[in-house]
Scaffold this active site. Sequence first.
Site, mmCIF file in Angstrom:
data_model
loop_
_atom_site.group_PDB
_atom_site.id
_atom_site.type_symbol
_atom_site.label_atom_id
_atom_site.label_comp_id
_atom_site.label_asym_id
_atom_site.label_seq_id
_atom_site.Cartn_x
_atom_site.Cartn_y
_atom_site.Cartn_z
ATOM 1 N N SER A 248 -5.336 81.116 -0.564
ATOM 2 C CA SER A 248 -6.191 81.295 0.612
ATOM 3 C C SER A 248 -6.121 82.714 1.161
ATOM 4 O O SER A 248 -7.135 83.394 1.291
ATOM 5 C CB SER A 248 -5.783 80.289 1.692
ATOM 6 N N SER B 118 -1.674 81.215 -14.742
ATOM 7 C CA SER B 118 -2.291 80.852 -13.472
ATOM 8 C C SER B 118 -3.791 80.602 -13.633
ATOM 9 O O SER B 118 -4.509 81.388 -14.257
ATOM 10 C CB SER B 118 -2.083 81.959 -12.432
ATOM 11 N N HIS C 280 3.026 86.430 6.371
ATOM 12 C CA HIS C 280 3.669 85.478 7.293
ATOM 13 C C HIS C 280 5.156 85.812 7.276
ATOM 14 O O HIS C 280 5.719 86.099 6.220
ATOM 15 C CB HIS C 280 3.403 84.049 6.814
ATOM 16 N N ASP D 104 3.852 80.540 14.962
ATOM 17 C CA ASP D 104 2.918 80.094 13.927
ATOM 18 C C ASP D 104 3.288 78.696 13.434
ATOM 19 O O ASP D 104 2.439 77.806 13.351
ATOM 20 C CB ASP D 104 2.916 81.084 12.764
ATOM 21 N N GLU E 213 1.022 75.275 14.114
ATOM 22 C CA GLU E 213 0.555 74.452 13.000
ATOM 23 C C GLU E 213 1.012 73.005 13.137
ATOM 24 O O GLU E 213 0.229 72.068 12.938
ATOM 25 C CB GLU E 213 1.085 75.023 11.679
ATOM 26 N N SER F 165 -20.860 66.817 29.707
ATOM 27 C CA SER F 165 -21.352 66.068 30.866
ATOM 28 C C SER F 165 -20.265 65.932 31.926
ATOM 29 O O SER F 165 -19.065 66.081 31.647
ATOM 30 C CB SER F 165 -21.799 64.672 30.427
#
Length: 340
Positions: A28, A52, A109, A192, A196, A253
Amino acid sequence: MALNIYYDKDADLSRLAGKTVAILGYGSQGHAHAQNLHHSGIRVVVGLRKDSASWAKAEAAGLEVATTADAAAAGDIVMLTLPDELAADIYREDVAPNLQPGNYLAVAHGFNIHFGTVRPAEGVNVFMVAPKGPGHTVRAHYEEGRGVPALVAVAEDPSGDTLAIALAYASGIGAGRAGIIETNFREETETDLFGEQAVLCGGLTQLMQAGYETLVDAGYAPEMAYFECIHEVKLIVDLIYENGVANMRYSVSNTAEYGDFKSGPRVIDEGVRERMREVLADIQTGRFARDFIEESRSGNISFNAMRKQAAEHPMEAVGARLRGLMPWLAEKPLVDREKN
């Protein structure tokens, strides 16, 4: 404490001129980083295993591909976009032997740096560029001339220019169009993981599923339950994304807003907040990280069982039928498994 927020005007993309960026992994985040940098004029090499399935996908996107070790050796900047549970072993076997003093090790990350499963040698610069969105969104926004905000942090800076390199990298993937926020590895990693687990993935999906099951168990049509508790979540989130929670409440509403105030706190009560604090404690102490890595090393037996059980929930079949009534949803999917 005021946040430092940078934009394209604060970044110098020319700092990456003449440098090779090795993107290890093509999932990703990896496919988005590699393609965005490539289209920003930066030399990119994608590092993958020889077997891969992503090798052909990366080549089809016009990218240079090499083995993980060869890519790491070629890179002046080596970005790890590998699964967190696999990164430490791949780093030890393929990356560490090929990093030279003065090179830059980057991560999307902070997990492995913060929890100490990856420990770069002295002389290696270490930074993080963490887009605040899935990689498929990072790529889609870039192609549309927009960007996804990213977090930037520096852990090691022997060369003295690591933040400048990190800002150039972030600009190259499009983050400078939206904002590059300076933070640190601990804050990024722990917030993070918590977001999640407690809200975005774990909390939200369990809330939707519980709502769906409550209506179905009470005798309502599964299709009605799906529309009300799952499908319409996007419509509400889009309003919040556009201009905050108050904007959403302005748009719905009076009945919905009154019910929001009256019933929301009955569902998300102090008991939920206490369990959220327990989740956060597991993250802060490293317990979650240890459990996750151990699960991977044990063959992901429990993980795969949970995946299978979730995929077989009746709401998935109901959702597929309803999405079939809206063929435009498939015209430009965020996730195209044939390409990324």
